[in-house]
Scaffold this active site. Structure first.
Site, PDB file in Angstrom:
ATOM      1  N   SER A  51      10.966   3.179   8.291  1.00 22.33           N
ATOM      2  CA  SER A  51      11.734   2.730   9.795  1.00 22.33           C
ATOM      3  C   SER A  51      12.268   1.762  10.201  1.00 22.33           C
ATOM      4  O   SER A  51      13.042   1.433  11.989  1.00 22.33           O
ATOM      5  CB  SER A  51      10.915   2.816  10.704  1.00 22.33           C
ATOM      6  OG  SER A  51       9.356   1.956  10.135  1.00 22.33           O
ATOM      7  N   ASN A  64      -2.262 -10.046  17.209  1.00 23.45           N
ATOM      8  CA  ASN A  64      -1.471  -8.920  18.571  1.00 23.45           C
ATOM      9  C   ASN A  64      -2.535  -9.009  19.364  1.00 23.45           C
ATOM     10  O   ASN A  64      -3.915  -9.884  19.314  1.00 23.45           O
ATOM     11  CB  ASN A  64      -1.468  -7.760  18.319  1.00 23.45           C
ATOM     12  CG  ASN A  64      -2.833  -6.647  17.433  1.00 23.45           C
ATOM     13  OD1 ASN A  64      -4.043  -7.478  17.345  1.00 23.45           O
ATOM     14  ND2 ASN A  64      -2.902  -5.701  16.944  1.00 23.45           N
ATOM     15  N   ASN A 121       0.812  -1.323  -0.119  1.00 23.02           N
ATOM     16  CA  ASN A 121      -0.404   0.448   0.057  1.00 23.02           C
ATOM     17  C   ASN A 121       1.260   0.993  -0.018  1.00 23.02           C
ATOM     18  O   ASN A 121       1.773   1.050   0.798  1.00 23.02           O
ATOM     19  CB  ASN A 121      -0.854  -0.383   1.004  1.00 23.02           C
ATOM     20  CG  ASN A 121      -1.729  -0.871   1.380  1.00 23.02           C
ATOM     21  OD1 ASN A 121      -2.282  -1.647   0.022  1.00 23.02           O
ATOM     22  ND2 ASN A 121      -2.374  -1.614   3.044  1.00 23.02           N
ATOM     23  N   THR A 153       2.177  -9.705  19.609  1.00 22.64           N
ATOM     24  CA  THR A 153       2.462  -9.000  20.367  1.00 22.64           C
ATOM     25  C   THR A 153       1.895  -8.248  21.413  1.00 22.64           C
ATOM     26  O   THR A 153       0.601  -8.439  21.466  1.00 22.64           O
ATOM     27  CB  THR A 153       3.265  -8.395  19.003  1.00 22.64           C
ATOM     28  OG1 THR A 153       1.626  -7.680  18.654  1.00 22.64           O
ATOM     29  CG2 THR A 153       3.619  -9.215  18.483  1.00 22.64           C
ATOM     30  N   LEU A 154       2.384  -7.729  22.361  1.00 25.71           N
ATOM     31  CA  LEU A 154       1.960  -6.925  23.790  1.00 25.71           C
ATOM     32  C   LEU A 154       1.993  -4.988  23.868  1.00 25.71           C
ATOM     33  O   LEU A 154       1.981  -4.705  24.322  1.00 25.71           O
ATOM     34  CB  LEU A 154       1.969  -7.508  24.710  1.00 25.71           C
ATOM     35  CG  LEU A 154       1.225  -9.062  24.885  1.00 25.71           C
ATOM     36  CD1 LEU A 154       2.219  -9.716  25.811  1.00 25.71           C
ATOM     37  CD2 LEU A 154      -0.250  -9.109  24.789  1.00 25.71           C
ATOM     38  N   GLY A 209       1.841  -0.963   3.616  1.00 31.67           N
ATOM     39  CA  GLY A 209       1.375  -2.579   3.585  1.00 31.67           C
ATOM     40  C   GLY A 209       2.033  -3.226   4.082  1.00 31.67           C
ATOM     41  O   GLY A 209       2.846  -3.554   4.231  1.00 31.67           O
ATOM     42  N   GLY A 251       4.600  -3.185  13.759  1.00 33.72           N
ATOM     43  CA  GLY A 251       4.531  -5.250  14.342  1.00 33.72           C
ATOM     44  C   GLY A 251       4.493  -5.805  13.018  1.00 33.72           C
ATOM     45  O   GLY A 251       5.311  -6.591  13.043  1.00 33.72           O
ATOM     46  N   ASP A 252       4.356  -5.185  11.803  1.00 34.88           N
ATOM     47  CA  ASP A 252       4.994  -5.567  10.985  1.00 34.88           C
ATOM     48  C   ASP A 252       6.674  -6.178  10.761  1.00 34.88           C
ATOM     49  O   ASP A 252       7.228  -7.002  10.673  1.00 34.88           O
ATOM     50  CB  ASP A 252       5.111  -5.068   9.676  1.00 34.88           C
ATOM     51  CG  ASP A 252       3.614  -4.512   9.397  1.00 34.88           C
ATOM     52  OD1 ASP A 252       2.806  -5.668   9.742  1.00 34.88           O
ATOM     53  OD2 ASP A 252       3.460  -3.591   8.779  1.00 34.88           O
ATOM     54  N   ASN A 257       6.128  -4.487   4.076  1.00 37.67           N
ATOM     55  CA  ASN A 257       6.516  -4.042   5.259  1.00 37.67           C
ATOM     56  C   ASN A 257       7.462  -5.262   5.565  1.00 37.67           C
ATOM     57  O   ASN A 257       8.280  -5.116   6.382  1.00 37.67           O
ATOM     58  CB  ASN A 257       5.520  -3.451   5.851  1.00 37.67           C
ATOM     59  CG  ASN A 257       4.859  -2.046   6.168  1.00 37.67           C
ATOM     60  OD1 ASN A 257       5.471  -1.039   5.275  1.00 37.67           O
ATOM     61  ND2 ASN A 257       4.367  -2.123   6.289  1.00 37.67           N
TER      62      ASN A 257
HETATM   63  O1  RIB Z   1       1.063  -2.473   9.588  1.00 42.50           O
HETATM   64  C1  RIB Z   1       1.060  -1.146   9.621  1.00 42.50           C
HETATM   65  C2  RIB Z   1       0.355  -1.334   7.978  1.00 42.50           C
HETATM   66  O2  RIB Z   1      -0.712  -1.541   7.380  1.00 42.50           O
HETATM   67  C3  RIB Z   1       1.088   0.359   6.984  1.00 42.50           C
HETATM   68  O3  RIB Z   1       1.863   0.519   6.465  1.00 42.50           O
HETATM   69  C4  RIB Z   1      -0.158   0.288   6.256  1.00 42.50           C
HETATM   70  O4  RIB Z   1      -0.478   0.642   4.416  1.00 42.50           O
HETATM   71  C5  RIB Z   1      -1.815  -0.864   6.491  1.00 42.50           C
HETATM   72  O5  RIB Z   1      -1.550  -2.225   5.095  1.00 42.50           O
END
Ligand code: RIB
Length: 310
Positions: free
Chosen positions: A278, A178, A9, A207-208, A37, A238-239, A41
């Protein structure tokens, strides 16, 4: 070798003093676009973790939003298997990041919803398949079953939250959720210690946020407190956790070693704005961990209490 199959995304981000309540208008402080996305990510996080080649299966539209997404994945050395969806826009997300670093995200999946079973590449040579839920659930289930049949470990980050069909869970080796996502999967929530036992998957990682994370592997329970940082934007943390965890498991790390590296990478991801922008390198994670004191007994006890372990 890791295959990530999932979403890409373009993130449209506005920073604001707080996330607006329903019906409220908030004056923000700037607008930026970032490659994002959950799938993309996580692919970038896998690739930056190093150690193994990362491939990604994704779908984008024939529009200008696709270009920065493909460029970011290429720059991270992710090998791309790209489906061009002629009639759909590239996925995008509208994100409000508040001054306390938390976010609210709305996704328009667009091309991501065109990923289908026929797009799955030959899985020969892949050790892990990592997926999320921003692509059709039927496709995720079919990919998981194909991977399981070929001995490829299936890791599912069940985000965004939704109930999961038993035939999908039956093909998953590692489930990452989560607390909200866990609640959507567990029929009778009791405690963080007991809820993962209700899920018929060999390994469940929860994950917390600022507390850390917990995992059930077989009948054994593990915890990892979070590393404190000055957070500016939690988008993509989280990703980052998911991608780094899978890269570590692929390298033969134990679940506790993998949780530690993933937690450190996720903490660092909170210190920079944006999603893929990041995600730290393996070297940054190693240096960060080397500078951390051992987790205090108090933080370990707090986390165990929160999980219902005492
Ligand atoms: O987890 C973060 C992501 O959630 C963002 O980058 C956004 O695109 C959504 O997919």
């Amino acid at each position: 070798m890791i295959l990530v199959a999932g979403s890409a995304n373009l993130d449209f981000v506005i920073r604001a003093p707080h996330i607006p309540a329903p019906g409220e208008t908030v004056l923000g402080q700037g607008f930026t676009t970032y490659p994002g996305g959950k799938g993309a990510n996580q692919a970038v996080a896998c690739a930056r973790a190093g150690g193994t080649p990362t491939h990604m299966l994704l779908a984008v539209g024939r529009d200008s939003h696709a270009e920065p997404l493909l460029a970011s994945l290429n720059a991270a050395n992710v090998t791309l298997n790209t489906v061009l969806a002629p009639d759909q826009p590239t996925g995008c997300a509208f994100i409000c990041v508040a001054d306390n670093a938390e976010n609210a995200i709305t996704v328009a999946p667009g091309a991501n919803l065109t990923l289908a079973y026929a797009h799955l590449p030959d899985l020969t040579g892949f050790s892990h398949l990592l997926m999320q839920l921003e692509t059709p659930l039927s496709t995720v289930t079919a990919y998981a079953q194909a991977a399981r049949a070929q001995g490829v470990k299936v890791v599912l980050n069940a985000a965004p939250a939704q109930p999961l069909p038993p035939e999908l869970l039956a093909a998953v080796d590692v489930l990452i959720v989560n607390e909200g996502e866990l609640a959507a999967v567990v029929p009778y929530p009791v405690s963080l210690m007991t809820n993962p036992a209700q899920i018929a998957v060999p390994c469940v990682v929860v994950t917390l946020g600022q507390r850390g994370c917990a995992a059930r592997l077989g009948n054994t329970f593990f915890t990892q407190p979070a590393y404190p940082v000055n957070a500016v934007d939690t988008t993509g943390a989280g990703d980052t956790f998911c991608g780094v965890l899978v890269a570590a498991l692929d390298q033969g790390d134990s679940i506790t070693q993998a949780m530690q590296r993933a937690s450190a990478a996720a903490a660092l991801a909170c210190t920079q704005p944006g999603a893929q922008s990041s995600i730290p390198t393996a070297q940054a994670v190693t240096a960060f961990l080397a500078a951390q004191p051992a987790s205090s007994e108090a933080s370990l006890n707090d986390l165990r209490n929160y999980c219902g372990m005492s």
